[in-house]
Design a protein around this motif. Structure first.
Motif, PDB file in Angstrom:
ATOM      1  N   GLN A 166      -1.140  40.836 -15.784  1.00  0.00           N
ATOM      2  CA  GLN A 166      -0.685  42.071 -15.170  1.00  0.00           C
ATOM      3  C   GLN A 166      -1.092  42.088 -13.704  1.00  0.00           C
ATOM      4  OE1 GLN A 166      -2.792  45.533 -16.484  1.00  0.00           O
ATOM      5  NE2 GLN A 166      -1.271  46.971 -15.672  1.00  0.00           N
ATOM      6  N   VAL A 167      -0.128  42.324 -12.834  1.00  0.00           N
ATOM      7  CA  VAL A 167      -0.452  42.507 -11.420  1.00  0.00           C
ATOM      8  C   VAL A 167      -0.841  43.972 -11.222  1.00  0.00           C
ATOM      9  CG1 VAL A 167       0.449  42.524  -9.072  1.00  0.00           C
ATOM     10  CG2 VAL A 167       1.017  40.630 -10.619  1.00  0.00           C
ATOM     11  N   VAL A 168      -2.043  44.160 -10.733  1.00  0.00           N
ATOM     12  CA  VAL A 168      -2.611  45.495 -10.603  1.00  0.00           C
ATOM     13  C   VAL A 168      -2.679  45.876  -9.135  1.00  0.00           C
ATOM     14  CG1 VAL A 168      -4.682  46.874 -10.981  1.00  0.00           C
ATOM     15  CG2 VAL A 168      -3.975  45.183 -12.697  1.00  0.00           C
ATOM     16  N   SER A 169      -2.170  47.054  -8.827  1.00  0.00           N
ATOM     17  CA  SER A 169      -2.267  47.576  -7.463  1.00  0.00           C
ATOM     18  C   SER A 169      -3.572  48.346  -7.332  1.00  0.00           C
ATOM     19  CB  SER A 169      -1.072  48.494  -7.183  1.00  0.00           C
ATOM     20  OG  SER A 169      -1.334  49.303  -6.050  1.00  0.00           O
ATOM     21  N   LEU A 170      -4.404  47.959  -6.370  1.00  0.00           N
ATOM     22  CA  LEU A 170      -5.671  48.655  -6.139  1.00  0.00           C
ATOM     23  C   LEU A 170      -5.642  49.298  -4.756  1.00  0.00           C
ATOM     24  CD1 LEU A 170      -8.052  45.903  -7.524  1.00  0.00           C
ATOM     25  CD2 LEU A 170      -7.334  47.986  -8.692  1.00  0.00           C
ATOM     26  N   TYR A 171      -6.445  50.291  -4.558  1.00  0.00           N
ATOM     27  CA  TYR A 171      -6.464  50.997  -3.269  1.00  0.00           C
ATOM     28  C   TYR A 171      -5.051  51.382  -2.866  1.00  0.00           C
ATOM     29  CZ  TYR A 171     -11.134  48.913  -2.967  1.00  0.00           C
ATOM     30  OH  TYR A 171     -12.416  48.513  -3.221  1.00  0.00           O
ATOM     31  N   ARG A 172      -4.265  51.884  -3.849  1.00  0.00           N
ATOM     32  CA  ARG A 172      -2.881  52.326  -3.588  1.00  0.00           C
ATOM     33  C   ARG A 172      -2.091  51.291  -2.789  1.00  0.00           C
ATOM     34  NH1 ARG A 172      -1.853  56.764  -6.045  1.00  0.00           N
ATOM     35  NH2 ARG A 172      -3.699  57.789  -6.860  1.00  0.00           N
ATOM     36  N   GLY A 173      -2.220  50.043  -3.230  1.00  0.00           N
ATOM     37  CA  GLY A 173      -1.449  48.979  -2.588  1.00  0.00           C
ATOM     38  C   GLY A 173      -2.221  48.224  -1.527  1.00  0.00           C
ATOM     39  N   GLY A 174      -3.455  48.623  -1.248  1.00  0.00           N
ATOM     40  CA  GLY A 174      -4.259  47.900  -0.273  1.00  0.00           C
ATOM     41  C   GLY A 174      -4.602  46.490  -0.760  1.00  0.00           C
ATOM     42  N   GLN A 175      -4.764  46.361  -2.077  1.00  0.00           N
ATOM     43  CA  GLN A 175      -5.002  45.051  -2.686  1.00  0.00           C
ATOM     44  C   GLN A 175      -4.131  44.927  -3.928  1.00  0.00           C
ATOM     45  OE1 GLN A 175      -9.099  44.716  -3.863  1.00  0.00           O
ATOM     46  NE2 GLN A 175      -9.813  44.251  -1.782  1.00  0.00           N
ATOM     47  N   PHE A 176      -3.781  43.688  -4.256  1.00  0.00           N
ATOM     48  CA  PHE A 176      -3.140  43.406  -5.535  1.00  0.00           C
ATOM     49  C   PHE A 176      -3.929  42.311  -6.226  1.00  0.00           C
ATOM     50  CE2 PHE A 176       0.218  45.469  -3.193  1.00  0.00           C
ATOM     51  CZ  PHE A 176       0.866  46.214  -4.163  1.00  0.00           C
ATOM     52  N   LYS A 177      -4.239  42.530  -7.509  1.00  0.00           N
ATOM     53  CA  LYS A 177      -4.975  41.531  -8.268  1.00  0.00           C
ATOM     54  C   LYS A 177      -4.191  41.195  -9.535  1.00  0.00           C
ATOM     55  CE  LYS A 177      -8.635  41.506  -5.545  1.00  0.00           C
ATOM     56  NZ  LYS A 177     -10.059  41.699  -5.814  1.00  0.00           N
ATOM     57  N   LEU A 178      -4.247  39.933  -9.901  1.00  0.00           N
ATOM     58  CA  LEU A 178      -3.695  39.516 -11.186  1.00  0.00           C
ATOM     59  C   LEU A 178      -4.803  39.586 -12.218  1.00  0.00           C
ATOM     60  CD1 LEU A 178      -1.507  38.244 -13.024  1.00  0.00           C
ATOM     61  CD2 LEU A 178      -2.346  36.009 -12.264  1.00  0.00           C
ATOM     62  N   TYR A 179      -4.618  40.434 -13.224  1.00  0.00           N
ATOM     63  CA  TYR A 179      -5.589  40.549 -14.311  1.00  0.00           C
ATOM     64  C   TYR A 179      -5.051  39.779 -15.510  1.00  0.00           C
ATOM     65  CZ  TYR A 179      -8.695  44.093 -12.252  1.00  0.00           C
ATOM     66  OH  TYR A 179      -9.606  44.743 -11.483  1.00  0.00           O
ATOM     67  N   THR A 180      -5.887  38.887 -16.035  1.00  0.00           N
ATOM     68  CA  THR A 180      -5.491  38.104 -17.207  1.00  0.00           C
ATOM     69  C   THR A 180      -6.356  38.530 -18.391  1.00  0.00           C
ATOM     70  OG1 THR A 180      -4.921  36.267 -15.760  1.00  0.00           O
ATOM     71  CG2 THR A 180      -5.133  35.780 -18.112  1.00  0.00           C
ATOM     72  N   TYR A 181      -5.679  38.834 -19.497  1.00  0.00           N
ATOM     73  CA  TYR A 181      -6.382  39.312 -20.679  1.00  0.00           C
ATOM     74  C   TYR A 181      -6.204  38.365 -21.854  1.00  0.00           C
ATOM     75  CZ  TYR A 181      -6.208  43.858 -18.289  1.00  0.00           C
ATOM     76  OH  TYR A 181      -6.331  44.881 -17.393  1.00  0.00           O
ATOM     77  N   LYS A 182      -7.247  38.224 -22.621  1.00  0.00           N
ATOM     78  CA  LYS A 182      -7.132  37.676 -23.972  1.00  0.00           C
ATOM     79  C   LYS A 182      -6.661  38.830 -24.851  1.00  0.00           C
ATOM     80  CE  LYS A 182      -8.427  35.357 -27.800  1.00  0.00           C
ATOM     81  NZ  LYS A 182      -7.540  34.316 -28.352  1.00  0.00           N
ATOM     82  N   LYS A 183      -5.612  38.581 -25.640  1.00  0.00           N
ATOM     83  CA  LYS A 183      -4.978  39.683 -26.353  1.00  0.00           C
ATOM     84  C   LYS A 183      -5.025  39.494 -27.867  1.00  0.00           C
ATOM     85  CE  LYS A 183      -0.626  42.187 -26.468  1.00  0.00           C
ATOM     86  NZ  LYS A 183       0.628  42.416 -25.757  1.00  0.00           N
ATOM     87  N   TYR A 184      -5.349  40.581 -28.567  1.00  0.00           N
ATOM     88  CA  TYR A 184      -5.379  40.574 -30.024  1.00  0.00           C
ATOM     89  C   TYR A 184      -4.327  41.560 -30.529  1.00  0.00           C
ATOM     90  CZ  TYR A 184      -9.870  38.290 -29.324  1.00  0.00           C
ATOM     91  OH  TYR A 184     -10.849  37.424 -28.931  1.00  0.00           O
TER      92      TYR A 184
END
Lengths: 690, 690
Positions: A166-184
């Motif tokens: 999931q690409v996550v917008s942080l600081y209202r678009g100031g940063q973007f991070k890719l979050y990777t999850y292990k999923k059950y």
């Protein structure tokens, strides 16, 4: 706003400026202020500690949770499994009444449609995302960004069934991070108490303290039909808690709006919350009366009413915050500090003015967008359609229409990287109660007509010559979508199957796509895109001024907050930090919602009366933090966050150390419930509890 | 509030200052600006014209009305007789469905509990009233004022059954006038159309224009069992109305709050309206669902729902006004103008600051006072008790307790001069629907517990160990107060009878007097008295600055306003001033509430399609103005005011000539309904209509 002496005094106690204050902040795990927290709390945590806590933390739907054994056992709140419990129950076998207490691990039952995730990796993708939107405005900007996020997610996770990207917008678009999850995707219910044991005091005690609720339940993660191996997990510590102890809360708070400007906040105060709360209040009235009509209706409406009342009461707390002169003076002061420092900083344009300029469009479009599409991100109520059948039909119709396009050109919720989650929700086996669906859909149609007015073109499209009562009855009675096999067949049949369907709900959703998509497009062009662009520039300026001493707004992703076990001593909210079982027996009247659950009451003599039941901590939490493991400096779990006081609801807009108190159910109380009330010694043993 | 260019432009179109602008003002008949009105309108009215209009105007409960024949015939709105119609109806004979169209005058039926009044005399009693409060503060001030008002009323009217005397506070205590009314306690229903003919479009079209509602009905005043002789009355003029025609509206607008300061308005915006609207919305949801449960419930709930929705929608309009940046800038500008001029005027103390200082107490006490006592005068919803049975019981209990004291020491509503009205309401023969009473009382108890919190001492007093559901069911099932003979016996038996009664509702009201009276006393001491005292000083200053170019806030007493027949051309509200029957046929869909009433539909061919149905005028009206005769310069009646647009609802706080439009049903439409639809030629003849 006039500055009275009382108000000035209140301000004196609040530090000026936008940099985070002691205990403030829902920090990301890759930017946690380790040194500052250690200094404030007298602790000694380090990066390894952070990694262990992160890998022991679980995102569970809209809730949080913590792994508490090596065999996939996870503690969350009972209210986080309430919908699962309702889905597994019938009027005859109602686990909300009896509790769900399987004697053997093999008797644990899958929660339909539920999944759980562990955050395994965070990668910075800011540059790629910013580049994708460069030079674009309006819908083109939104589309390009969404497409790039979809590409990044697909590249990273491909079609892996056990991961989510999931690409996550942080600081209202100031940063973007890719979050990777292990999923059950196989999550089973391992234990839930009698509902009343977890909800003692009901809506009346909700968002308050002192509190006497054992709001904890257990789920178990499964892989390949077997309990998942979870070597990294929290150690269970059920020792009596001590006032002043440093604690950390690790969870996925849903959404804060702390970076909103004054003008944006006024739109929320004047337009967003009033509409959301008023229509929620009417639905509440309809459902309360509905639930009084018969035993069956009471059973059907219980879970929806609890959820609605929770959202509504939270909204009330927010309304109070935005009309509290002292709190709003603090917010104004913070903005003034930022603007003052900005005059020294270099900048192009005035993003404050740009955001101000968006407000008239937001005020105009909020009602149509919230009512016809939902998910505005700034309101409290999700209303579009009102009913589950409607939402499934929308997913089928839009999913079919969108999947006919390349992934990057679709509405973002139907990008390839999101389809697994969409299907999981769509195919889940959940009971559907037609009477209840009809009440909700009728309410939605009638409120949409009322707020948009009867002469609105979209409303004419929604209703034609029919009434809300007649239309909702016709659609709910006629549709076959309650059957998951029907939903699966339509999904798999794609656009041809959907367009050929004679299901009235499907036909209805097909017929209103022009109106609803137009409203969404209008919102994205005139509100969302210019807001995103100005907010990003503001975030950039904020970094220039405050550096990384600021934290991003909550976005439903994993965060760590810190604080201490302590009570409260401000007007309207005075209490010691602990409650005990003795207090529960005292508060019980026998009349709902102050009736002690029967099995719990029967165990009264077995539980030492001075066992601590709930406690409060100063950590910065918000809706979505429910179920968050509360961890001590040794990384041991000492409780689960399940609520915060009504005064704390202002933390959607700003943190106020004086009033912010989260409400925690202690591991000691959970141990007592498992061992002394519900005969779950096998879980006590698994936890390694004393 | 920031002054944007758009906002500044909006301000430019609004005259600054607090002096009344063209068409503004709900003027008293003893201070009507004759010269200014004549100049603005090109008319030539004089004092004799004013006297005739005043003596032809009728106060009818919370509505207004106009005498239209020499034999006591009076026109008002159908919605003003809706409760009477409901009281006279059963499920089997439902006049709301069929219309009430008596063939002979002898078949006209008394409206239970209703009375009508004509204002015969206005006397200044300011000096006496001011003197009574001199040197006093808090409760002593309120008590002394109330006692003096009671004395003045009793001296003037004694025990006369056909007169009513009322001391009226104008300019928030700046003036006091004794209003003397000729009173008619035998008021009979002479004609009402099918309800849908009067409510076409229902709640959705309410507070809007274009409009297609024949919202007019007739009552008749009786004296000694005979139609009252009313030689002074309006001449009926059913000619086609012409755009731009000067008109006057004579009626009893309920309450405006135009003299409130900025800080007072913010309390209304932040605290008063949100609570009132939210709990009203929930009741609405409960009643809507209730009405869907059976034909009987639908019949019972119809009139309450209509009333509730009307109040709620008006409240929405007010919320929008108080959150409209341009409107609030106008209000701020007016206050700034006043404050600026004040610096030249002499004064003692700062009443603005005094009013500001009251706001924290008002914010704190509004919920308990509104919920436990009701009648705050600043909110939109009357909630105390929720049920009619509760209110009767309160009247019996308090009436008995208060009548045991000298008149001047009682709560003012039980002073000798008010008892006749109290008894008329109490002894009226009205149907009571226990299911509905229970729903309302349960709602009230549960909302009171929610807003005051479960640990509040008054709430503990209200509920004891019972639940809202259980307590309301017990009281409503057990009480005998639905029987008017029982109520009369208890009233006449006085305190001994009340205290000896085993009626559970009476016992309940006895048991909660300590709590509810304490809340009232707290409100009067900490809010009402200091507000009254500061407001009076502000009024005095206002006279010094603006002279008598200002008019008093509406107080439910007779006023005259002026304006013209005209449409509207502002954003969100664009329309021509007239609608016709052709428009009605066009708008009809057949589905409620856009279904044309059957008899009206059947008469379609008999009514010329271009007959004007409704129209809008610029006159300054507000709730309570319903039914007001709309009069031309010749003193002829040309319509009855029945509504105003939702944008007009801001006129609670300030008049805005641009948006203020009142909605009028024309005498032409009423004539057509009587003659062509309902076979009421005998009334057409009595009116002398063409």
């Amino acid at each position: 706003m006039r500055l009275t002496p009382a108000l000035a005094a209140a301000l004196m106690t609040l530090a000026a400026g936008s940099a985070a204050k002691a205990d403030e902040g829902m920090w990301t795990f890759d930017n946690f202020p380790i040194a500052r927290a250690n200094q404030a709390l007298g602790t000694n945590i380090d990066q390894a500690w952070l990694d262990r806590v992160r890998l022991s933390s679980v995102k569970f739907g809209g809730c949080s949770a913590g792994i508490v054994s090596g065999e996939g056992l996870v503690m969350t709140n009972n209210h986080c499994v309430a919908t699962c419990v309702a889905n597994l129950s019938t009027q005859a076998i109602n686990y909300a009444e009896t509790g769900f207490t399987p004697r053997r691990r093999e008797d644990e039952v899958k929660c339909p449609g539920d999944s759980a995730e562990i955050l395994t990796e965070i990668t910075d993708v800011t540059e790629r995302m910013h580049k994708a939107g460069e030079g674009l405005t309006g819908a083109a900007f939104t589309q390009a960004r969404n497409a790039e996020a979809g590409r990044i997610e697909t590249e990273a996770c491909g079609g892996a069934a056990d991961r989510r990207c999931q690409v996550v917008s942080l600081y209202r678009g100031g940063q973007f991070k890719l979050y990777t999850y292990k999923k059950y995707t196989d999550v089973r219910l391992a234990y839930a108490p009698e509902d009343r044991a977890a909800t003692f005091g009901g809506d009346l005690d909700n968002f308050s303290f002192p509190r006497f609720a054992i709001d904890a339940a257990f789920i178990r993660l499964y892989e390949n039909g077997q309990p998942a191996a979870t070597p990294t997990h929290f150690k269970w510590n059920a020792a009596k808690p001590v006032e002043g102890t440093p604690v950390f809360v690790s969870g996925s708070p849903g959404a804060t709006q702390r970076l909103l400007t004054q003008d944006q906040l006024m739109t929320v105060r004047d337009v967003v919350l009033p509409m959301d709360q008023l229509i929620a209040s009417e639905l509440r009235g309809r459902l309360i009366r509905y639930s009084e009509e018969s035993e069956r209706h009471a059973f059907e409406a219980m879970d929806p009413i609890v959820g609605l009342e929770n959202t509504y009461k939270r909204g009330l707390g927010r309304m109070r915050a935005l009309t509290d002169p002292a709190f709003m003076a603090m917010k104004a002061q913070q903005e003034a500090d930022f603007r003052g420092r900005l005059q020294q900083a270099s900048s192009t344009g005035d993003p404050f003015a740009d955001l101000t300029a968006v407000q008239p469009a937001l005020r105009e479009l909020y009602a149509p967008y919230a009512l016809l599409e939902g998910g505005t991100g700034i309101g409290t109520t999700q209303v579009a359609g009102g009913s589950q059948l409607f939402l499934w039909a929308r997913t089928l119709v839009r999913g079919a229409q969108e999947r006919a396009k390349p992934s990057t050109e679709r509405l973002p919720e139907y990008a390839d990287s999101r389809l697994a989650a969409v299907q999981a929700g769509l195919f889940a086996e959940r009971p559907v109660y037609p009477d209840l669906e009809q009440v909700r859909m009728e309410w939605w149609l009638s409120k949409t007509r009322e707020w948009l007015t009867v002469d609105n073109a979209a409303v004419r499209g929604l209703l034609g010559q029919e009434s809300p009562e007649g239309l909702s009855a016709r659609l709910v009675e006629g549709t076959k979508l309650a059957d998951p096999a029907v939903r699966r067949a339509l999904w798999e049949g794609g656009l041809a199957a959907v367009e050929a369907s004679d299901d009235p709900m499907i036909q209805y959703l097909l017929s209103i796509q022009d109106e609803t998509r137009a409203v969404r497009s209008d919102w994205e062009t005139r509100v969302q895109a210019p807001t995103d662009q100005a907010s990003e520039r503001l975030a950039t300026l904020r970094f220039q001024v405050y550096g990384d001493a600021v934290y991003p707004d909550a976005t439903g992703t994993l965060r760590l907050t810190y604080g201490k076990i302590e009570g409260s001593d401000v007007p309207g909210q005075r209490f010691a930090p602990f409650t005990t079982f003795a207090g529960l027996w005292d508060r019980a009247t026998g009349a709902a919602p102050f009736d002690v659950a029967p099995k719990l009451l029967a165990a009264r003599e077995r539980i030492p009366a001075d066992t601590v039941l709930d406690m409060t901590v100063s950590s910065d939490t918000i809706g979505g933090s429910s179920g968050s493991p509360v961890v001590n400096a040794a990384g041991e779990i000492v409780g689960a966050n399940f609520d915060s006081t009504v005064l704390t609801q202002r933390n959607a807009y700003g943190y106020d150390r004086n009033v912010n108190r989260s409400v925690i159910v202690t591991t000691g109380a959970v141990t007592a419930a498992l061992r002394d009330v519900y005969g779950m010694q096998r879980l006590v043993d698994e936890l390694g509890a004393e």
